[in-house]
Design a protein around this motif. Sequence first.
Motif, short mmCIF file in Angstrom:
data_model
loop_
_atom_site.label_atom_id
_atom_site.label_comp_id
_atom_site.label_asym_id
_atom_site.label_seq_id
_atom_site.Cartn_x
_atom_site.Cartn_y
_atom_site.Cartn_z
N LEU A 126 13.45 25.00 29.29
CA LEU A 126 13.80 25.81 30.46
C LEU A 126 15.04 26.65 30.20
CD1 LEU A 126 13.30 23.37 33.48
CD2 LEU A 126 11.87 25.30 32.81
N VAL A 127 15.96 26.13 29.39
CA VAL A 127 17.21 26.82 29.06
C VAL A 127 17.39 26.80 27.55
CG1 VAL A 127 18.33 26.27 31.25
CG2 VAL A 127 18.59 24.72 29.33
N ALA A 128 18.23 27.68 27.04
CA ALA A 128 18.50 27.74 25.60
C ALA A 128 19.03 26.39 25.14
CB ALA A 128 19.50 28.84 25.30
N ASN A 129 18.50 25.89 24.04
CA ASN A 129 18.88 24.61 23.45
C ASN A 129 18.60 23.41 24.35
OD1 ASN A 129 19.85 25.86 21.06
ND2 ASN A 129 21.77 26.31 22.10
N GLY A 130 17.78 23.61 25.37
CA GLY A 130 17.41 22.51 26.26
C GLY A 130 16.26 21.71 25.69
N PRO A 131 15.85 20.65 26.38
CA PRO A 131 14.75 19.82 25.88
C PRO A 131 13.41 20.57 25.97
CG PRO A 131 15.42 19.09 28.06
CD PRO A 131 16.39 20.14 27.64
#
Length: 180
Positions: A126-131
């Motif tokens: 969902l977000v940069a570098n997120g799971p």
Amino acid sequence: VARQQAVDELLNNTYSASNRDSARQRLKLWCDIAALAGHADPVAPDPALIYDVAALLRKARYRSVEGYMSAAKQQMIIEHGAIPEDVQLHIRRAMRAARRGRGPAKQTNGLPVDRFVDLPLGDDPLVANGPMCVRRLAIIATWWLLREIEIAALTMECVDAGPDMVQLTLPASKADSEGR
């Protein structure tokens, strides 16, 4: 020195290794507050001490006054022997007062599992570098009641799925931060 040895013995015989530090910190805070309130012996079976420390913990909005009082009570018994019945009465009153008006825990909210369908089904975070695989991650975290640190450490290799079972191997957990 004698007090510290008694505390260490109590902690080693009473608490698991993962709970010893928090128990030690509860007793240390109790003793620090008692000293600041002007009490020479922080674990004396003295009603004034009990009410002073419990009131300060409550005023500081500690929700677990009972835990601090329990740690102090154990230390009172170790250092002074049996606690007189009148002091026991004051301890019970102070615990009741600490619970009064506290209300439900503020940090807990219901988990909106019905909204999991709103999460994207794909692999993208969902977000940069997120799971990755956020919907699957939310479902797995819910099934196993995982903590945030346990979720953050998961990789695809941690999941072993078969036709009749699913096995999840945690690389780290609260009680096993080294992943043994």
